[in-house]
Design an enzyme around this catalytic site. Structure first.
Site, PDB file in Angstrom:
ATOM      1  N   ASP A   1      79.780  13.330 -22.667  1.00 44.75           N
ATOM      2  CA  ASP A   1      81.150  12.951 -23.006  1.00 44.75           C
ATOM      3  C   ASP A   1      81.345  11.471 -22.660  1.00 44.75           C
ATOM      4  O   ASP A   1      80.578  10.902 -21.878  1.00 44.75           O
ATOM      5  CB  ASP A   1      82.165  13.769 -22.186  1.00 44.75           C
TER       6      ASP A   1
ATOM      7  N   GLU B   1      75.222  17.094 -22.423  1.00 47.14           N
ATOM      8  CA  GLU B   1      76.118  17.560 -21.350  1.00 47.14           C
ATOM      9  C   GLU B   1      76.720  18.929 -21.630  1.00 47.14           C
ATOM     10  O   GLU B   1      76.675  19.819 -20.784  1.00 47.14           O
ATOM     11  CB  GLU B   1      77.258  16.547 -21.123  1.00 47.14           C
TER      12      GLU B   1
ATOM     13  N   TYR C   1      75.814  34.483   4.297  1.00 49.26           N
ATOM     14  CA  TYR C   1      76.198  35.825   4.756  1.00 49.26           C
ATOM     15  C   TYR C   1      75.414  36.248   5.988  1.00 49.26           C
ATOM     16  O   TYR C   1      75.938  36.906   6.876  1.00 49.26           O
ATOM     17  CB  TYR C   1      76.043  36.840   3.626  1.00 49.26           C
TER      18      TYR C   1
END
Lengths: 836, 365
Positions: free
Chosen positions: B250, B198, B99
């Site tokens: 996973d 995870e 910004y």
């Protein structure tokens, strides 16, 4: 396929007047009054077309105002009011023009006119009366009178005439208090529906304004919303002359009508005075071919109206090329045909002896001998010649002896005659001249450009007016325009704007030959999307096609789609290809310029910032950028800006050439400018010289690395939007970004274009030539409608050159189709198209 | 070994970038910025450090096109901005810098991604850390639960002693963006290993089942691809306390990459791999053979999954035989499975059966 003339004859032949409204009722679908929505468009169309035509003939810049008002929403009753500033209609003619079907000059004269469609304003009066029972209010003022005449008009369909009521004289005072000089205002109530969209009154008027850039059109819709399409040129369309019909475009029925109503003393005068493209030589030939000659071979001294049906048919067949001359030839040793001079006779085309004559021939030959052979063959075929009969006799004598022949011989001889025998004769129709093409009024490139630019806001506009051409005796001319850029949807099909004789075609886009011509182009190579390379392309663009012709053939009576015609299609396609090339060039140029612009931003904004910032961080002096700039750019760049100066009413051009290379460079810079369009170059302080018409050249001083040279000038005599992009060329070594190298080939091409354009100029001069006035008489007697109004205004002479009738014989010399690179061939080689 | 730099060292390193540009302009050439190629083709295993680092390929960004010229200008603005922060003792997030760039004229960033990449570029070129630049990431670190004790310096500059089992709620100890010694000291622990998990769902399941206490471990929630600070604190715990790290994720190509970034270093941050990666970390599961062995509910591999697996086959971090086998097996199966698919056999299956079995293979249970 019913053309206006056919409708005319249908109506004229129909003596039962009572059935006129029935006729209307039955045929309202092709008169354009089939749905409530369409009826409104048709009514607007008839009124606006009349207004434009009348203004054009009276040489008045049209101001047209169309207003639609709600009257009874529940019952779909609307009021339509159309007002123009045309010549007006004299009091005594008002009733005829509005109240009588088919009262108007357009059914008699052949020229390009809008009002080839429908049955004109009378249809609107009739439709109003049939749907609301109300008469139409007409106010008309001609310049010669101080007050306007106002009346209510209804139709007496039994008598096929108007019923006047409530007639009065009124002063016509405008809003600003001044009196209206001349004009017409039509107010009628009808059952109709107002709709928006692609097929709407709004779209019709918008399209009309595109092809009538000289008109100012205002539209007030039923919600009171006003739209105004301003006039963008003060130039009226070229005054077109009517031409007489060309034999190639004439069918039996029409010839019959013309013969019956002709006052010519004999057939020769009939052919000479009532047709175009018929030189004196052809008159004799046509009479001979059609059998309209006396025993001495001279054209019959017969009044055209006295011709019997067979004679008329023979003449029509001659027109159509179904009758002509048989010309003998022999083959030289190379197989080339050598024609026998002056040896020809009237005849028909066809097989030497058709298959079904086989039995007949065999019968005749059986038991016949060599002596009889020539007469047997001659009596059964037109296609023979003395010499070829000798050859036949020689062959038969060798193969079958002198006869008498048996049936087997006869069969073999007959087969030989039909298959092997070379009769040595060709068929040729009577050769005619092309019809004159000054009966066409193209809109012309610059004006289409303006018309398009005023209704569509865009970056790129290209327009093209093709050279007039002829198809089946009808002169025609194709004009196209393409507009491309932001403001139009990029992922939908381009807008197709079709026009026939300046009349917008709004329905049946898919079935129209003009659309097919667009679809036949592979637009992908020109920068538009097109799935599979066919169909209407997609992209932020609109394509305009205008067909100007004395006889536009439509697919149906609805007159919304132009019928297939190979020659017209080819012309349109060629024009599209040229536009496509222009578009591609534009897009390529734009891409290049964008890149150049980026580089300029780099060296003028970013690089100095990098230098300053790095110097500041390191607390060192800001380094010089010259070296980096030449390394980054490494090019010579031309920046072109062509802008309209509102205050000075001038087009200002600024060309900057910058040498951003490490070496000194010297160039001559050249730029295009619209010299031919009447522009004047002013404030050109850099001097220079004219390279050729429309191209100016400046020899620049040698530029050292990092140096730039600027040329500025202004163009006077143009309007806004006339000239928006200047093409820049250069002479010198290496590449210049933003300019095209001027080499010999390019120069040659430009010179060639110059010559072509110069020819155009000469051709236009021809139009001004006074013509044979005697012949104008016949036409003028029948001229009526708005023509008549004009004559009344200019009382003294109805034989001035306002109606130039081309002298056919002079056509030979004045050559309306002046030599052009694309034209080719002399007039005598006028192609007979499919008739040969 | 990468370490934090003093403000002066950081400034000097940044100035070298500026000098390169300045000198080129003085020589009459387009300014340039030279930086290593940051793709998998330019990472190589560093024997000494045991992690993957950038190789020798460099690319030169020069100011001959508008886009790269703008990049150079932005880099200069960032350098100036960082120097300013160093001098005034401030710091900012990457987003704040994005910004702030609104005021940089032609040097303004087009997107947040551009500013993130440029910060990384500067790290790579200067061999400094984001922390040296006083730039903070947007993402917060992970959560930890387990019997470990550390102290963190709070905003008032005081040290706070925290036990990540007794002093925290169910959400655990939140890892701050800066986990360096000036901010965090690791004090003591009573665990046998560290388990990186995870997904949040599995993390919470293990806590609810009391797995951390039953198996004497610290649980670290990775929140998908772990943030720098998460990887850094795992590395510190592993090194300073000499504890093994296992990764429980996973069973899909993206989990393999999560593991690779923990164990060998991420491609994007290969310049600081030795600072973030834990080479001893072991992949516990879910493996491709688990899907078969435990008959887990599975999904078809998507087109993107297959492309990712195929890319991993040529990724030097997966060059070892075990990984090649796992990747090929998953491609053959055409299937992937989530951690939570273990719930097929009940909520306790993961803690009672699956993890004990897998850990015992590693000698941890």
């Amino acid at each position: 396929m019913a053309e206006p003339r056919d409708i005319a004859s249908k109506l004229a032949d129909n003596q039962k007047q009572a059935s006129i409204s029935e006729f209307f009722e039955k045929n309202k679908h092709f008169l354009g009054f089939d749905s409530l929505h369409r009826s409104l468009i048709t009514a607007v169309k008839e009124a606006v077309d009349n207004a434009l035509d009348a203004c054009e003939e009276a040489r008045i810049l049209p101001d047209i105002r169309v207003e639609i008002r709600k009257v009874d929403v529940k019952r779909d009753v609307l009021e339509l009011e159309v007002e123009d500033n045309g010549p007006g209609i004299p009091r005594d003619n008002v009733a005829k023009v509005f109240g009588q079907l088919l009262f108007g000059s357009r059914f008699h004269a052949i020229r390009q006119s809008r009002g080839q469609q429908g049955i004109g304003i009378t249809g609107v009066v009739m439709y109003s009366q049939l749907t609301t029972g109300r008469p139409t209010r007409v106010r008309s003022k001609i310049a010669a009178e101080t007050t306007a005449v106002e009346m209510l008009l209804g139709l007496d369909t039994k008598a096929n005439k108007a019923v006047k009521s409530d007639e009065q004289r009124v002063p016509w005072v405008l809003e600003d208090g001044t009196e209206k000089l001349s004009g017409l205002k039509v107010t009628c109530r009808m059952k109709a529906k107002y709709q928006r969209g692609k097929q709407s009154v709004w779209q019709y008027l918008r399209m009309t304004s595109i092809v009538n850039p000289h008109a100012s059109i205002t539209f007030v819709d039923p919600d009171g919303e006003e739209e105004h399409w301003p006039r963008v040129t003060e130039r009226l369309p070229r005054k077109v002359s009517s031409i007489k019909p060309h034999p190639h475009g004439i069918e039996l029925g029409q010839l019959h009508r013309m013969a019956m109503s002709s006052r010519a003393a004999n057939i020769s005068i009939f052919l000479k005075t009532e047709f175009s493209g018929v030189p004196t030589r052809a008159i004799k030939e046509m009479c001979e071919v059609a059998g309209l000659v006396d025993n001495n071979g001279r054209p019959l001294s017969l009044k055209p109206a006295k011709m019997d049906p067979d004679q008329i048919r023979a003449l029509a067949e001659t027109f159509q090329g179904m009758r002509g001359y048989l010309r003998p030839f022999r083959l030289d040793h190379r197989g080339t045909r050598i024609y026998v001079a002056d040896a020809r006779r009237p005849g028909l085309p066809g097989q030497p002896i058709s298959e079904n004559k086989h039995g007949d021939l065999v019968t005749a030959l059986t038991n016949a001998g060599l002596d009889e052979l020539p007469s047997i063959v001659a009596s059964r075929t037109e296609l023979h010649w003395e010499e070829s009969l000798h050859r036949l006799v020689a062959h038969v004598s060798n193969a079958h002896g002198e006869g008498p022949w048996n049936a087997k011989d006869a069969d073999l001889i007959s087969k030989h005659i039909r298959k092997e025998w070379e009769p040595g004769v060709v068929f040729e129709p009577v050769r005619l001249l092309k019809p004159p093409v000054d009966c066409l009024s193209p809109i012309e490139e610059m004006l289409i450009k303006k018309g398009l630019s005023k209704t569509i806001d865009s970056r790129f506009v290209a327009t093209l007016t093709r050279v007039p051409a002829v198809s089946q005796g009808n002169p025609f001319q194709i004009e196209v325009g393409l507009i491309f850029g932001e403001g139009m949807p990029a992922d939908s099909p381009v807008e197709v704007l079709r026009f026939a004789n300046r009349v917008p075609l709004m329905y049946q886009q898919g079935g129209c030959m003009l659309t097919k011509a667009i679809e036949s182009v592979d637009w992908r190579q020109y920068g538009l999307d097109q799935s599979g390379g066919s169909g209407v392309p997609k992209g932020p663009a609109a394509i305009l096609v205008h067909l100007a012709s004395t006889n536009v053939q439509f697919t149906s009576e609805a007159k919304e789609a132009v019928a297939d015609n190979e020659e017209v299609h080819d012309e349109a396609r060629k024009a599209m290809l040229e536009l496509g090339r222009g578009l591609r060039k534009h897009l390529e140029k734009r891409k290049k310029l964008e890149k150049t612009k980026e580089k300029f931003e780099l060296i003028t904004d970013i690089l100095p910032a990098i230098a300053e910032k790095s110097a500041a961080i390191l607390d060192r002096p800001v380094p010089s950028l010259a070296g980096s700039i030449t390394k980054i750019m490494n090019a010579v760049i031309v920046e072109e800006s062509t802008t309209w100066n509102k205050e000075a009413k001038r087009t200002e051009v600024r060309l900057t050439l910058g040498n951003y290379t490490a070496k000194s460079r010297a160039f001559t810079m050249l730029a295009t400018w619209p010299e031919r369009e009447g522009a004047v170059m002013v404030e050109n302080e850099s001097g220079g010289t004219s390279e050729l018409t429309g191209v100016w050249a400046w020899k620049l001083d040698t530029l050292k690395p990092g140096e730039t040279a600027t040329v500025t000038y202004a163009l006077d005599g143009l309007e806004k939007g006339d000239w928006t992009e200047t093409d820049v060329f250069y002479r010198g070594a290496g590449d210049v970004i933003g300019a095209t190298k001027m080499d010999d080939e390019l120069l040659k091409e430009l010179r060639r274009q110059e010559e072509v354009l110069a020819d155009d100029g000469e051709e236009e001069d021809m139009d001004e030539e006074p013509s044979d006035l005697d012949e104008a008489e016949d036409m003028d007697e029948e001229a009526s409608d708005f023509d008549e109004a004009e004559e009344l205004d200019e009382e003294p002479s109805d034989l001035d050159e306002d109606e130039p009738q081309q002298d056919d014989v002079r056509d030979l010399d004045s050559a309306p189709t002046a030599p052009r690179p694309s034209g080719g061939g002399s007039l005598f080689d006028y192609d007979m198209g499919g008739h040969a | 070994m990468t370490r934090q730099h003093t403000p002066q060292e950081t400034k000097t390193a940044l100035h070298e970038v500026v000098v390169e540009m300045y000198d080129r302009i003085v020589k009459g050439e387009p300014p340039t910025m030279t930086l290593p190629v940051r793709t998998k083709n330019n990472i190589a295993f560093n024997e000494r450090l045991g992690v993957y680092k950038y190789g020798k390929s460099t690319s030169v960004r020069d100011a001959t096109s508008l886009q790269s010229a703008k990049q150079l200008l932005r880099a200069l603005h960032v350098v100036e901005f960082i120097e300013g922060m160093i001098d005034t003792g401030k710091s900012s997030t990457l987003r704040e810098m994005y910004y702030i760039s609104e005021g940089w004229g032609h040097g303004k960033f087009g997107s947040q991604n551009e500013s993130n990449n440029l910060a990384e570029d500067l790290e790579v070129v200067t061999k400094c850390l984001r922390e040296d630049f006083k730039l903070r990431p947007e993402e917060d670190g992970a959560r930890i639960i387990g019997n470990i004790t550390l102290q963190e310096r709070n905003r008032r500059g005081e040290w706070m002693r925290i036990n990540a089992r007794d002093d925290v709620g169910d959400s655990g100890y939140g890892v701050p963006y800066n986990v360096e010694e000036e901010k965090i000291e690791l004090l003591e622990h009573d665990i046998d290993f560290i388990m990186a998990v995870e997904t949040g769902g599995m993390f919470d399941r293990l806590i609810e089942n009391g797995f951390d206490e039953a198996y004497r471990c610290a649980l670290v929630h990775l929140k998908g691809q772990p943030a720098r600070s998460t990887r850094r604190i795992m590395k510190r715990m592993s090194e300073e306390w000499d504890l093994p790290v296992v990764v429980f994720a996973d069973g899909d190509p993206w989990s393999f990459r999560i593991h690779a970034s923990i164990a060998y270093g991420a491609i994007k941050t290969a310049h600081i791999s030795e600072y973030l990666a834990t080479p001893t970390a072991t992949y516990l599961g879910i493996t491709a053979d688990d899907i078969e062995a435990y008959d887990l509910p599975s999904d078809e591999l998507s087109k993107k999954d297959i492309e990712a697996l195929q890319a991993e086959l040529t990724d030097p971090r997966f060059a070892d035989g075990w990984w090649q086998e796992q990747i090929r097996m998953m491609l053959e199966l055409g299937k992937k499975a989530e951690q939570q698919s273990l719930a097929k056999y009940g909520l306790d299956f993961v803690t009672d059966t699956y993890l004990p079995e897998k850990l015992s293979e590693l000698g941890l249970a």
